[in-house]
Write a protein that holds these residues in place. Structure first.
Motif, PDB file in Angstrom:
ATOM      1  N   TYR A   1      27.388  10.326  25.688  1.00 49.11           N
ATOM      2  CA  TYR A   1      26.674  10.182  27.141  1.00 49.11           C
ATOM      3  C   TYR A   1      25.301  10.489  26.813  1.00 49.11           C
ATOM      4  O   TYR A   1      24.649  11.595  26.939  1.00 49.11           O
ATOM      5  CB  TYR A   1      27.264  10.963  28.228  1.00 49.11           C
ATOM      6  N   GLY A   2      24.554   9.263  26.336  1.00 43.33           N
ATOM      7  CA  GLY A   2      23.037   9.705  25.961  1.00 43.33           C
ATOM      8  C   GLY A   2      23.202  10.730  24.567  1.00 43.33           C
ATOM      9  O   GLY A   2      23.992  10.503  23.736  1.00 43.33           O
TER      10      GLY A   2
ATOM     11  N   THR B   1      31.634   5.288  20.358  1.00 41.97           N
ATOM     12  CA  THR B   1      30.519   5.131  19.350  1.00 41.97           C
ATOM     13  C   THR B   1      31.116   5.354  18.157  1.00 41.97           C
ATOM     14  O   THR B   1      30.209   4.884  17.093  1.00 41.97           O
ATOM     15  CB  THR B   1      29.428   6.185  19.580  1.00 41.97           C
ATOM     16  N   LYS B   2      32.367   5.835  17.818  1.00 40.99           N
ATOM     17  CA  LYS B   2      33.000   5.684  16.500  1.00 40.99           C
ATOM     18  C   LYS B   2      34.308   5.996  16.688  1.00 40.99           C
ATOM     19  O   LYS B   2      34.707   6.589  17.537  1.00 40.99           O
ATOM     20  CB  LYS B   2      32.116   6.867  15.789  1.00 40.99           C
ATOM     21  N   GLY B   3      35.145   5.438  15.653  1.00 45.95           N
ATOM     22  CA  GLY B   3      36.425   5.738  15.572  1.00 45.95           C
ATOM     23  C   GLY B   3      37.381   4.400  15.662  1.00 45.95           C
ATOM     24  O   GLY B   3      36.869   3.397  15.852  1.00 45.95           O
TER      25      GLY B   3
END
Length: 235
Positions: free
Chosen positions: A11-12, A54-56
C-alpha cells in the motif's frame, strides 16, 4: 487447488504482505489467523483481485490468475464474503441474494440454490421481502454468506464471519460453515476467534506483520504454546 506463492502486496510505501504462501486444497477448510493489522484481509483482497499484487504467483489448478480481473475471479468460482457483511441495506433479502448470481449463465439452477441457502438460513426465507438494512447483525451475516453461496463458489473466502455476533450466533454460523464445507466447498476462513476457526478447519496459517510465521494441521497448531498464549488466551 488454490495456491499463493511468494505473494507481496504494497500500500504505497507500506509492505503489507511479505512473501505469503498459502494452499487451499479441494474440499478443505483452511484458517488464516492473526492479530488486527497482520494482513489477513489484505490476503483475501489479493486473492479476489481487489488490490494489486506486486510480486508472486497466484494459481487455481495450475492456471495463473494474476492477470485476471475481480469479475473474472468470481466467474472462475472464487467468491469473497467480505468483512462487515457489505450487504445492500436498501435492497430486500431476495434482491441481495439475486445479486450473487449476476455472473452466472445457468439461470435454471437458481431455484435449487435458493432452497439450499434457505436450508442453511431459514430466517432469510421468512424475511425474503424485508430490506437488508432492517435485519439484525446475525441475519445480515447470514445474508452475506447466502449471497456468496448464490454465486455457486468452488472456493469461498470468508472474512471475519463471527465479527460482532453473540456467542450463540457464532456457534450457529460456524456449524453452517462446516455444513457448507461438507458439501464439497473449499473455504479460506479469516477469523479472530482462533479457537472456533481451528475447531472446524483442517489446516491453519498464522500471519504476523505480513508474514506466515506458523502453519500446520489445525489441531496441532491449536496445541502450540505460542498460539495458546497469543490467540487462545491460555499458556
Amino acid at each position: 487447488m488454490l495456491e499463493l506463492k511468494d505473494i507481496h502486496v504494497h500500500y504505497g510505501p507500506v509492505h503489507a504482505l511479505k512473501g505469503v504462501n498459502i494452499t487451499i486444497p479441494p474440499g478443505k477448510i483452511v484458517s488464516l489467523l492473526g492479530a488486527n493489522g497482520a494482513g489477513k484481509s489484505t490476503a483475501l483482497k489479493a486473492i479476489s483481485r481487489l488490490i494489486p499484487v506486486t510480486k508472486g504467483e497466484y494459481e487455481m489448478d495450475k492456471v495463473n490468475l494474476l492477470k485476471k480481473s475481480a469479475s473474472e475471479i468470481v466467474r472462475i468460482g472464487i467468491i469473497h464474503c467480505p468483512e462487515n457483511r457489505r450487504i445492500f441495506p436498501d435492497f430486500t433479502v431476495e434482491e441481495n441474494l439475486k445479486i450473487g448470481t449476476f455472473h452466472r449463465k445457468d439461470k435454471g439452477n437458481f431455484k435449487k440454490d435458493y432452497e439450499r441457502v434457505f436450508s442453511y438460513f431459514p430466517r432469510l426465507k421468512d424475511r425474503l421481502h424485508q430490506k437488508g438494512g432492517t435485519l439484525s447483525g446475525g441475519e445480515q451475516q447470514m445474508l452475506a454468506i447466502g449471497r456468496a453461496l448464490m454465486g455457486n463458489p468452488s472456493v469461498l473466502l470468508l472474512d471475519e464471519p463471527s465479527l460482532g455476533l453473540a456467542p450463540i450466533l457464532v456457534k450457529e454460523i460456524f456449524k453452517i460453515i462446516k455444513e457448507i464445507n461438507n458439501e464439497g466447498k473449499s473455504i479460506l476462513l479469516v477469523e479472530q476467534n482462533a479457537n472456533m476457526a481451528m475447531s472446524i478447519s483442517h489446516y491453519s496459517y498464522v500471519l504476523e506483520n505480513g508474514r506466515i510465521t506458523l502453519e500446520g494441521v489445525s489441531h496441532e497448531i491449536a496445541s502450540n504454546p505460542k498460539v495458546k498464549e497469543s490467540y487462545l488466551g491460555t499458556a
